[in-house]
Design an enzyme around this catalytic site. Structure first.
Site, PDB file in Angstrom:
ATOM      1  N   GLU A 194       2.469  -7.334   8.169  1.00 48.58           N
ATOM      2  CA  GLU A 194       2.800  -5.916   7.974  1.00 48.58           C
ATOM      3  C   GLU A 194       3.799  -5.713   6.839  1.00 48.58           C
ATOM      4  OE1 GLU A 194       0.960  -3.703   9.729  1.00 48.58           O
ATOM      5  OE2 GLU A 194       0.035  -5.531  10.532  1.00 48.58           O
ATOM      6  N   ARG A 252      -2.527  -8.773 -20.962  1.00 52.61           N
ATOM      7  CA  ARG A 252      -3.368  -8.407 -22.104  1.00 52.61           C
ATOM      8  C   ARG A 252      -2.662  -7.471 -23.071  1.00 52.61           C
ATOM      9  NH1 ARG A 252      -5.803  -3.558 -21.635  1.00 52.61           N
ATOM     10  NH2 ARG A 252      -7.640  -3.973 -22.908  1.00 52.61           N
ATOM     11  N   PRO A 305       0.821  -1.217   0.000  1.00 56.10           N
ATOM     12  CA  PRO A 305       0.000   0.000   0.000  1.00 56.10           C
ATOM     13  C   PRO A 305       0.857   1.271   0.000  1.00 56.10           C
ATOM     14  CG  PRO A 305      -0.384  -1.306   2.008  1.00 56.10           C
ATOM     15  CD  PRO A 305       0.611  -2.048   1.188  1.00 56.10           C
ATOM     16  N   ASP A 331      -8.529   1.963 -24.918  1.00 59.05           N
ATOM     17  CA  ASP A 331      -8.665   1.798 -23.472  1.00 59.05           C
ATOM     18  C   ASP A 331      -8.714   3.168 -22.815  1.00 59.05           C
ATOM     19  OD1 ASP A 331      -8.372  -0.869 -24.002  1.00 59.05           O
ATOM     20  OD2 ASP A 331      -6.441  -1.088 -22.997  1.00 59.05           O
TER      21      ASP A 331
HETATM   22  C1  JB8 Z   1       0.185  -6.961   3.655  1.00 59.26           C
HETATM   23  O1  JB8 Z   1      -3.380  -3.071  -0.097  1.00 59.26           O
HETATM   24  B1  JB8 Z   1      -2.253  -3.598  -0.690  1.00 59.26           B
HETATM   25  C2  JB8 Z   1      -1.365  -4.565   0.119  1.00 59.26           C
HETATM   26  C3  JB8 Z   1      -1.663  -4.847   1.437  1.00 59.26           C
HETATM   27  C4  JB8 Z   1      -0.818  -5.696   2.133  1.00 59.26           C
HETATM   28  C5  JB8 Z   1       0.299  -6.249   1.536  1.00 59.26           C
HETATM   29  C6  JB8 Z   1       0.595  -5.950   0.223  1.00 59.26           C
HETATM   30  C7  JB8 Z   1      -0.241  -5.108  -0.492  1.00 59.26           C
HETATM   31  C8  JB8 Z   1       0.927  -7.052   2.506  1.00 59.26           C
HETATM   32  N1  JB8 Z   1      -0.858  -6.145   3.413  1.00 59.26           N
HETATM   33  O2  JB8 Z   1      -1.854  -3.210  -1.945  1.00 59.26           O
END
Ligand code: JB8
Length: 277
Positions: free
Chosen positions: A119, A161, A92, A176
């Site tokens: 985490e 794709r 994230p 697209d």
């Molecule tokens: C633990 O929301 B995400 C995402 C969340 C995650 C991990 C990797 C990606 C690993 N939580 O993109």
């Protein structure tokens, strides 16, 4: 193209056997290896996580299983440079995954994905492999998943794709919504097919007119309508020159006007109601 995925949930990647990606694999256009991270653990409990240094909630994925897994997978066919692998790390806190990045990744011969759980992965693992190959830490959107596997499926489908010969029709990507150079990056409007009347609902008359010019204009207007409604940010940052006279007429009908500050602020358009502020 070759893809490798290292995960503690190999079964989560089963969708790679289906549909477009599955067919590309069956045709030999894509080679996919899914690897169980626990194959590189050597204790009785196959431990892949531990408590975070500095304290705090949750667990962190340990260095050694990732390091041993990646060393073994990368040793099979490794080359440096443009022919070599890149590491794709869903997180994230990564850079936004966009169509532009999908195109860039589709030009590489080998992608190695490291979807984490908990985490995330001990930072030293990413730093170590970044000395050997390009590393893309990517986020598929502003929400938080429980792990990176679903993001791997998203990135894989967006990339596969684009590979030559994977989509039936080579024309199909140019329109697209987010194709680089698509019509000013507008969202696409509605689509319709048979029957001509369904539950009393007809088709917009213009689509039955056979008048290609009018149909193209209607589609463009609907694209503008949807984009102003769902993605006003895309309109705001589009230079007025990217819109023709009819586009600007439609934008005006939809309540949008050129921002006099546009050239300086990078916000070229604003809602007319907002002008009063
Ligand atoms: C633990 O929301 B995400 C995402 C969340 C995650 C991990 C990797 C990606 C690993 N939580 O993109």
């Amino acid at each position: 193209m070759r893809l490798d995925v290292v995960t503690i949930f190999p079964e989560y990647l089963e969708p790679l056997n289906v549909s477009l990606v599955g067919k590309a694999r069956a045709r030999g256009q894509l080679q996919v290896g899914v690897h169980d991270l626990r194959d590189w653990t050597y204790d009785r409990h196959n431990t892949v996580d531990d408590t975070p240094y500095g304290g705090g909630p949750g667990m962190v994925m340990k260095t050694e299983p990732w390091g041993d897994a990646l060393d073994e997978i990368l040793a099979d066919g490794y080359e440096a440079g443009a022919r070599g692998p890149v590491l794709v790390v869903p997180t994230p806190s990564g850079r936004p995954f966009t169509q532009e990045l999908a195109v860039e990744l589709s030009e590489r011969p080998w992608l190695v994905f490291t979807p984490a759980r908990y985490e995330g992965i001990d930072r030293r693992v990413i730093d170590e492999y970044a000395t050997r190959m390009p590393v893309y830490e990517v986020s598929i959107g502003d929400y938080v998943l429980a792990g990176g596997e679903a993001a791997v499926l998203v990135v894989t489908e967006a990339v596969a794709r684009l590979l030559p010969g994977v989509l039936g029709n080579a024309e199909s990507h140019r329109d697209d919504s987010f194709a680089p150079g698509a019509m000013a990056n507008l969202l696409e409007g509605p689509v319709h097919t048979k029957p001509p009347v369904w539950r009393g609902r007809g088709i917009p008359e213009v689509l039955l007119s056979g008048h290609h010019g009018k149909i193209a204009r209607w589609r463009r207007d609907e694209a503008l309508r949807r984009t102003t409604a769902h993605r006003p940010d895309l309109i705001e940052r589009t230079a007025p020159a990217a819109f023709d006279k009819k586009d600007r007429e439609m934008l005006s009908i939809l309540g949008w006007a050129p921002d006099p500050e546009g050239e300086r602020s990078g916000r070229f358009w604003r809602r007319v109601e907002d002008v009063e502020e």
